[in-house]
Design an enzyme around this catalytic site. Structure first.
Site, mmCIF file in Angstrom:
data_model
loop_
_atom_site.group_PDB
_atom_site.id
_atom_site.type_symbol
_atom_site.label_atom_id
_atom_site.label_comp_id
_atom_site.label_asym_id
_atom_site.label_seq_id
_atom_site.Cartn_x
_atom_site.Cartn_y
_atom_site.Cartn_z
ATOM 1 N N SER A 123 0.815 -1.218 0.000
ATOM 2 C CA SER A 123 0.000 0.000 0.000
ATOM 3 C C SER A 123 0.849 1.269 0.000
ATOM 4 C CB SER A 123 -0.950 0.019 1.207
ATOM 5 O OG SER A 123 -0.237 0.159 2.412
ATOM 6 N N LYS A 159 0.975 5.066 6.956
ATOM 7 C CA LYS A 159 0.325 5.834 5.896
ATOM 8 C C LYS A 159 0.765 7.293 5.982
ATOM 9 C CE LYS A 159 -2.446 2.570 4.248
ATOM 10 N NZ LYS A 159 -1.737 1.468 4.928
#
Length: 202
Positions: A123, A159
């Site tokens: 990701s 993230k």
């Protein structure tokens, strides 16, 4: 550490000073011109794992390109690599620690609480490769665009963080993944800021 935009601006400055075209730079780093052009057009994030090749191509040190301070090579610091994170327990509580790993750190982090997380999945590719060990400085918040370790439902994720009003947006580097929205109905806790990653641990 410089942001992606700051790294590209610095590379542009070096290119102009050394009279190196994008075509020549692409040849030196072993990439297609179109791929390098996307970095300079700010349509693609500059991946940290490409920094050594670009630094070598423009005759500077990788730390200089990334805006890092010199690393103290005298003695490694033992940083805890976290396994499962127990809800409610301190992040570096003994039950959370998988093992300790040696890490040579910059002096500026000498008094900070550090921990490491094993990165799984793609990701955050190409910014952070699958299998990397991320070194995290424990802190309660980060600036927009910085990569943070965030605890959601007992699991830590890495993230980019963006603040939009009272909402926190967790953005993957890989466009194939969707943003994660944190609010009062979907809470999460920022554990700290990623300051570097390594690929050479078992």
């Amino acid at each position: 550490m410089r942001s992606s935009e700051e790294i590209i601006d610095y590379l542009n400055q070096l290119r102009e000073e050394q009279d190196v075209s994008i075509s020549e730079l692409a040849r030196r780093v072993g990439m297609a011109k179109s791929g390098v052009s996307r970095y300079f057009n700010h349509t693609r994030e500059f991946p940290i794992n490409r920094a050594p090749a670009f630094a070598k191509a423009l005759h500077i040190k990788t730390e200089d390109l990334l805006g890092l301070e010199p690393i103290n090579q005298n003695k490694p610091r033992m940083v805890p690599l976290l396994g499962t994170i127990a809800m409610g327990a301190p992040i570096t509580a003994e039950q959370n620690i998988e093992k300790y790993i040696p890490e040579y750190m910059m002096d500026r982090y000498a008094d900070d609480t550090l921990f490491a997380l094993r990165c799984q999945g793609d990701s955050m590719y190409p910014l952070i490769p699958n299998g990397a060990i991320a070194i995290i400085r424990q802190q309660a918040d980060v600036e927009d665009g910085e990569v943070a370790a965030v605890l959601i439902n007992g699991e830590a994720t890495l993230k980019k963080v963006l603040h939009v009003g009272k909402t926190v947006v967790l953005r993957p580097a890989n466009p194939d993944y969707k943003d994660i929205i944190l609010d009062k109905d979907h809470p999460g806790t920022i554990l700290g800021k990623m300051i570097k990653y390594e690929m050479n641990f078992d």
